[in-house]
Design a protein around this motif. Structure first.
Motif, PDB file in Angstrom:
ATOM      1  N   GLN A 154     -20.869 -34.771 -34.282  1.00 27.94           N
ATOM      2  CA  GLN A 154     -19.585 -35.032 -34.939  1.00 27.94           C
ATOM      3  C   GLN A 154     -19.508 -34.469 -36.361  1.00 27.94           C
ATOM      4  N   ASN A 155     -20.627 -34.367 -37.062  1.00 32.28           N
ATOM      5  CA  ASN A 155     -20.594 -34.020 -38.481  1.00 32.28           C
ATOM      6  C   ASN A 155     -20.995 -32.577 -38.749  1.00 32.28           C
ATOM      7  N   ALA A 156     -20.776 -31.723 -37.758  1.00 29.54           N
ATOM      8  CA  ALA A 156     -21.175 -30.319 -37.923  1.00 29.54           C
ATOM      9  C   ALA A 156     -20.168 -29.414 -37.237  1.00 29.54           C
ATOM     10  N   LEU A 157     -20.149 -28.203 -37.649  1.00 35.09           N
ATOM     11  CA  LEU A 157     -19.254 -27.191 -37.093  1.00 35.09           C
ATOM     12  C   LEU A 157     -20.086 -26.204 -36.284  1.00 35.09           C
ATOM     13  N   CYS A 158     -19.606 -25.918 -35.049  1.00 34.63           N
ATOM     14  CA  CYS A 158     -20.328 -25.017 -34.162  1.00 34.63           C
ATOM     15  C   CYS A 158     -19.835 -23.586 -34.363  1.00 34.63           C
ATOM     16  N   ASN A 159     -20.770 -22.652 -34.442  1.00 30.55           N
ATOM     17  CA  ASN A 159     -20.452 -21.235 -34.593  1.00 30.55           C
ATOM     18  C   ASN A 159     -21.137 -20.453 -33.477  1.00 30.55           C
ATOM     19  N   ASN A 160     -20.339 -19.810 -32.652  1.00 23.86           N
ATOM     20  CA  ASN A 160     -20.881 -19.050 -31.540  1.00 23.86           C
ATOM     21  C   ASN A 160     -21.369 -17.692 -32.012  1.00 23.86           C
ATOM     22  N   THR A 161     -22.489 -17.235 -31.410  1.00 25.18           N
ATOM     23  CA  THR A 161     -23.019 -15.908 -31.667  1.00 25.18           C
ATOM     24  C   THR A 161     -23.355 -15.254 -30.332  1.00 25.18           C
ATOM     25  N   GLN A 162     -23.626 -14.003 -30.323  1.00 23.50           N
ATOM     26  CA  GLN A 162     -23.984 -13.314 -29.094  1.00 23.50           C
ATOM     27  C   GLN A 162     -25.305 -13.847 -28.560  1.00 23.50           C
ATOM     28  N   SER A 164     -26.209 -16.955 -28.339  1.00 21.98           N
ATOM     29  CA  SER A 164     -26.654 -18.227 -28.888  1.00 21.98           C
ATOM     30  C   SER A 164     -25.523 -18.853 -29.707  1.00 21.98           C
ATOM     31  N   TYR A 165     -25.884 -19.808 -30.560  1.00 19.00           N
ATOM     32  CA  TYR A 165     -24.934 -20.467 -31.444  1.00 19.00           C
ATOM     33  C   TYR A 165     -25.731 -21.142 -32.556  1.00 19.00           C
ATOM     34  N   TYR A 166     -25.053 -21.575 -33.604  1.00 20.78           N
ATOM     35  CA  TYR A 166     -25.707 -22.369 -34.646  1.00 20.78           C
ATOM     36  C   TYR A 166     -24.710 -23.370 -35.207  1.00 20.78           C
ATOM     37  N   CYS A 167     -25.260 -24.415 -35.794  1.00 20.87           N
ATOM     38  CA  CYS A 167     -24.445 -25.507 -36.315  1.00 20.87           C
ATOM     39  C   CYS A 167     -24.613 -25.593 -37.829  1.00 20.87           C
ATOM     40  N   VAL A 168     -23.498 -25.841 -38.510  1.00 23.42           N
ATOM     41  CA  VAL A 168     -23.489 -26.018 -39.963  1.00 23.42           C
ATOM     42  C   VAL A 168     -22.886 -27.367 -40.271  1.00 23.42           C
ATOM     43  N   CYS A 169     -23.595 -28.124 -41.099  1.00 23.09           N
ATOM     44  CA  CYS A 169     -23.127 -29.465 -41.429  1.00 23.09           C
ATOM     45  C   CYS A 169     -21.838 -29.406 -42.233  1.00 23.09           C
ATOM     46  N   ARG A 179     -32.843 -27.519 -44.142  1.00 15.06           N
ATOM     47  CA  ARG A 179     -32.334 -26.237 -43.676  1.00 15.06           C
ATOM     48  C   ARG A 179     -30.808 -26.214 -43.742  1.00 15.06           C
ATOM     49  N   SER A 180     -30.254 -25.025 -43.778  1.00 18.01           N
ATOM     50  CA  SER A 180     -28.798 -24.882 -43.903  1.00 18.01           C
ATOM     51  C   SER A 180     -28.091 -24.899 -42.554  1.00 18.01           C
ATOM     52  N   SER A 181     -28.812 -24.635 -41.449  1.00 14.55           N
ATOM     53  CA  SER A 181     -28.197 -24.614 -40.124  1.00 14.55           C
ATOM     54  C   SER A 181     -29.223 -25.046 -39.092  1.00 14.55           C
ATOM     55  N   PHE A 182     -28.721 -25.341 -37.863  1.00 16.29           N
ATOM     56  CA  PHE A 182     -29.613 -25.756 -36.791  1.00 16.29           C
ATOM     57  C   PHE A 182     -28.942 -25.461 -35.461  1.00 16.29           C
ATOM     58  N   SER A 183     -29.709 -25.596 -34.390  1.00 17.12           N
ATOM     59  CA  SER A 183     -29.191 -25.483 -33.027  1.00 17.12           C
ATOM     60  C   SER A 183     -30.011 -26.393 -32.142  1.00 17.12           C
ATOM     61  N   GLY A 184     -29.403 -26.869 -31.065  1.00 23.01           N
ATOM     62  CA  GLY A 184     -30.090 -27.798 -30.181  1.00 23.01           C
ATOM     63  C   GLY A 184     -29.940 -29.229 -30.659  1.00 23.01           C
ATOM     64  N   ASN A 185     -30.761 -30.082 -30.126  1.00 22.81           N
ATOM     65  CA  ASN A 185     -30.654 -31.521 -30.409  1.00 22.81           C
ATOM     66  C   ASN A 185     -31.821 -32.049 -31.243  1.00 22.81           C
ATOM     67  N   LEU A 186     -32.600 -31.125 -31.845  1.00 23.97           N
ATOM     68  CA  LEU A 186     -33.741 -31.592 -32.618  1.00 23.97           C
ATOM     69  C   LEU A 186     -33.311 -32.268 -33.909  1.00 23.97           C
ATOM     70  N   GLU A 187     -32.204 -31.813 -34.507  1.00 24.00           N
ATOM     71  CA  GLU A 187     -31.715 -32.390 -35.760  1.00 24.00           C
ATOM     72  C   GLU A 187     -30.231 -32.686 -35.639  1.00 24.00           C
ATOM     73  N   CYS A 189     -26.754 -33.797 -38.310  1.00 22.95           N
ATOM     74  CA  CYS A 189     -26.275 -33.880 -39.698  1.00 22.95           C
ATOM     75  C   CYS A 189     -26.083 -35.338 -40.100  1.00 22.95           C
ATOM     76  N   GLU A 190     -26.572 -35.668 -41.302  1.00 23.01           N
ATOM     77  CA  GLU A 190     -26.450 -37.013 -41.826  1.00 23.01           C
ATOM     78  C   GLU A 190     -25.863 -36.966 -43.234  1.00 23.01           C
ATOM     79  N   ASP A 191     -25.404 -38.080 -43.705  1.00 26.01           N
ATOM     80  CA  ASP A 191     -24.811 -38.183 -45.038  1.00 26.01           C
ATOM     81  C   ASP A 191     -25.881 -37.830 -46.081  1.00 26.01           C
ATOM     82  N   LYS A 192     -25.549 -36.878 -46.979  1.00 24.25           N
ATOM     83  CA  LYS A 192     -26.512 -36.448 -47.985  1.00 24.25           C
ATOM     84  C   LYS A 192     -26.939 -37.580 -48.898  1.00 24.25           C
ATOM     85  N   CYS A 193     -26.054 -38.478 -49.175  1.00 26.15           N
ATOM     86  CA  CYS A 193     -26.394 -39.610 -50.048  1.00 26.15           C
ATOM     87  C   CYS A 193     -27.447 -40.508 -49.409  1.00 26.15           C
ATOM     88  N   GLU A 194     -27.475 -40.535 -48.055  1.00 22.02           N
ATOM     89  CA  GLU A 194     -28.466 -41.336 -47.363  1.00 22.02           C
ATOM     90  C   GLU A 194     -29.779 -40.573 -47.186  1.00 22.02           C
TER      91      GLU A 194
END
Length: 780
Positions: A154-162, A164-169, A179-187, A189-194
């Motif tokens: 819910q807290n990230a934007l999906c970007n498609n690539t040839q 694959s894809y990557y997610c940005v919080c 890290r600035s981006s991720f893909s898959g379910n390993l990570e 996005c959480e509130d930075k204050c937390e």
């Protein structure tokens, strides 16, 4: 019927039977068979019934009276023929023969008899099949993972690539890994204050529509950037100090701006002016120009205050300047400022340049420790056009050597970074400063130290990496304001010694040239000794000429090395010929040998030995030729000259003492009627001649390593520079035979009518002199 006819009929019958049997045989590929009517006829043979006829992976095709073979799909005959009657078929490796057979985004796998294409991960075939071949009109196209559910959460934007894809919080969210981006379910996005409770430093973290923001405590600031860490900002540095506010009115305004950033409510900001940072920077440079054009900064205490203030102003203005920074010039200043914003500390090397300086620095060092990183990095390089004039006498922080003084030989520059802890850097910075006076002198890297006598240049923590007449590269483990000093050595009697050297060498060149003409062109005086004299004069002539022309030409390193090499060889050659002179005198006076050295042997010693020494020296240390001040040998290889010289001097001293002692005996025994004065005079002249010829006066040069040896300096300079003159006097003017040759030459030009008499007189004397010379008789 007779027996003969019976035999003839029997033969004809046999022949007819054979003809009929042959005419009834079938062609190749046919066989005789009886049809339904029981008549015999030729029928085609089906060779393809034999499965082994064509071999494996083949197709057999029967023809009328024959057959042919063809390879199955995916196989090929080694001969390359399509139709054949014998052979075998081998599998075709389509993936190797045509690497693009499967098209882009697919991999090819060989199979028997064909091959298969499989799409890479993130791609799918247009036919939907997992495998395909190119003849099936299928290709691989990208799979848009972002359209399949919500892979980023819910807290990230999906970007498609040839493929694959990557997610940005989203703003205000981040990853625990940093890290600035991720893909898959390993990570997720959480509130930075937390995630990071210290993200705001000395402030509280809040989550808003545009992300997180920090609210700083009083006395701390994030320089107007709400997402940056709150850091302490000491506004006391912008208060009026040492009366600087009179000449530097911008101090008051900077203090107000600082109070605004720290949120100090106790200060009254009602009279503030809404000036941008660009306006402040322009005003700062304008007021610096006014200070540098006055006499205000002649006091070291004011210089310290001024430089400290400039550092803090540049740090303050750089923190609120937008990327990528600014580059401005004024009448007396030149500024290059680099700004980098981001939550991640930059880890690259960067270079800032002004007209007279260049800074090489690591951005990671400029940003500071990660725990105190404010969210931005700034680097500033400011150069002053004439500040060196105001600070050219403050050298208390440097301990000079004896008779050493300093002079600033570069523009003064100030280096400022956002990192406030720059007193001891883990990685030193490199600063290249152009010289104001391009001279081959020793240079020292210094910084302005306000703790030494209220302000002085100091070399603590700074070292010279590289230096030449044009610039010096400094390495310093701290930041401040920097400059390059030129070390000057006040050498006593330097002008007098230089004058003696240049005048003496110039005169020596003239007399050496005359000596060379004398020994090489006058045949009547030629002997082993004159040959030694000739090459001794040639070696000294080359050495003195190269010395005068190139000893100070250090701008070109390669040319300077060549000059040093020629001087090394020439002076060694001169000493070797001096050694031969000593040995020859010893043989003539002491051993009374009439034999002479062979020319080849003399050349091997006079020029071969120096060539070997110089060659070994060059191969061992080619960089030892040429110093910063002179084109001569540096201290690393100086003993490749002084070692042989000392050996030759010791040998000549030995021969000198024995020869003088032997001559003294001959003077007393040959003519006992000579009075003591005449004996002392002859002895003295002979001793001085031996001393000059054998080069023993060069021993005075060994004492030049000691300081305050003025007498030795004068003796070495006088005897060394005038050695050519002394050689001419001792070997030409003191030689009766040479004087007669000179008189004969002058007579030819000045007194033509006495030519015949002179020639007759000279030939008689020359013959006698020649005889005495070959037997070793002295002419003194």
């Amino acid at each position: 019927m007779t027996r003969r006819w019976k035999l003839l009929i029997l033969a004809l019958s046999f022949f007819l039977i054979m003809v009929l049997s042959v005419s009834a045989a079938c062609p190749q590929g046919f066989s005789r068979k009886k049809n339904k009517e029981k008549k015999t006829e030729c029928i085609d043979i089906d060779e393809c019934k034999d499965e082994k006829l064509c071999g494996n992976n083949t197709i057999c095709t029967n023809t009328n009276g024959s057959h042919y073979c063809q390879c199955e799909g995916g196989f090929r005959n080694p001969t390359g023929k399509v139709n054949f009657t014998a052979g075998e078929c081998k599998d075709i490796h389509e993936c190797l023969e045509n690497k693009t057979i499967c098209g882009p985004n697919a991999k090819c796998e060989n199979a028997i008899p064909h091959y298969s294409c499989t799409c890479y991960d993130g791609f799918i075939s247009t036919t939907g099949n997992k495998t395909f071949r190119h003849d099936q009109n299928a290709t691989c196209e990208d799979i848009n993972e972002c359209q399949k559910g919500n892979p980023c959460g819910q807290n990230a934007l999906c970007n498609n690539t040839q493929g694959s894809y990557y997610c940005v919080c989203n703003a205000g969210f981040g990853l625990k890994s940093g890290r600035s981006s991720f893909s898959g379910n390993l990570e997720q996005c959480e509130d930075k204050c937390e995630i990071d409770k210290t993200i705001c430093g000395n402030g509280s973290c809040h989550h808003g529509a545009s992300g997180h923001y920090c609210v700083c405590q009083t006395g701390f600031t994030n320089y107007g950037n709400n997402v940056s860490r709150c850091t302490e900002l000491n506004c006391d540095v912008f208060k009026a100090i040492n009366g600087l506010e009179e000449k530097f009115p911008i101090v008051k305004q900077l203090n107000k701006r600082c109070q605004e950033l720290t949120g100090d409510k106790s200060q009254n900001h009602s009279d503030q002016t809404n000036q941008t940072e660009e306006d402040l920077l322009k005003r700062l440079q304008s007021e610096i120009d006014r200070l540098l054009s006055s006499e205000f900064l002649k006091d070291r205490r004011r210089v310290s205050t001024f430089l400290d203030l400039v550092e803090n102003v540049l740090r303050l203005i750089g923190a609120v300047t937008e990327m990528p920074g600014r580059s401005t010039t004024s009448t007396h200043t030149e500024l290059e400022m680099l700004v980098d914003h981001g939550s991640v500390i930059p880890k690259r090397n960067t270079t800032l340049s002004t007209k007279h300086a260049k800074l090489d620095i690591q951005m990671e060092m400029a940003a500071g420790e990660p725990a105190y990183y404010p969210g931005f990095t700034t680097v500033s390089l400011m150069s002053y056009s004439n500040l060196e004039d105001s600070t050219d006498t403050f050298f208390d922080g440097i301990k000079p050597q004896k008779n050493q003084s300093f002079k600033i030989n570069s523009k003064v520059v100030t280096v400022t970074v956002s990192n406030r802890n720059t007193s001891h850097l883990k990685t030193p910075v490199k600063l290249t400063l152009d010289h104001l006076i391009q001279k081959n002198q020793t240079h020292v890297c210094v910084f302005w130290d306000s703790s030494v006598n209220e302000g002085s240049w100091s070399d603590r923590g700074c070292s010279v990496v590289e230096s030449n007449p044009e610039y010096t590269v400094c390495s310093c483990n701290h930041l401040s304001s920097f400059a390059v000093l030129m070390a000057l050595y006040e050498m006593e009697n330097k002008f007098e010694l230089q004058l003696i050297t240049w005048v003496g060498l110039s005169i020596s060149l003239i007399f050496l040239f005359i000596s060379i003409l004398t020994f090489s062109m006058i045949r009547s005086i030629k002997s082993t000794r004159t040959t030694i004299h000739l090459h001794l004069c040639i070696s000294l002539f080359i050495a003195n000429l190269v010395f005068l022309a190139g000893i100070s030409q250090t701008a070109n390193k390669a040319g300077c090395a060549v000059v040093a090499g020629i001087l090394h060889f020439s002076y060694l050659a001169a000493f070797c010929w001096m050694c031969l002179e000593g040995i020859q005198l010893f043989r003539m006076v002491v051993l009374v040998f009439n034999t002479n050295f062979k020319t080849l042997h003399m050349m091997a010693v006079g020029y071969g030995v120096p060539a070997v020494i110089v060659t070994i020296s060059v191969l061992a240390n080619s960089g030892g030729y040429g110093t910063e001040r002179y084109c001569w040998l540096n201290l690393d290889i100086i003993w490749s000259f002084f070692g042989p010289v000392c050996v030759i001097i010791l040998i000549n001293i030995f021969f000198f003492l024995i020869t003088v002692w032997k001559l003294a005996q001959k003077f007393s025994s040959l003519n006992p009627d000579l009075d003591n004065l005449h004996k002392i005079k002859a002895f003295t002249i002979t001793a001085v001649a031996q001393l000059c010829v054998l080069g023993i006066m060069w021993i005075f040069g060994c004492f030049q390593f000691e300081e305050s040896t003025v007498a030795m300096s004068y003796l070495f300079t006088i005897f060394g520079s005038l050695q050519g003159v002394m050689l001419f006097i001792m070997h030409c003017l003191f030689s009766k035979q040479v004087r007669e040759e000179y008189e004969n030459i002058l007579a030819r030009f000045c007194v033509p009518q006495k030519k015949s008499y002179k020639e007759f007189n000279y030939s008689s004397k020359a013959q006698a002199s020649k005889s005495s010379q070959d037997t070793g008789e002295s002419h003194f």
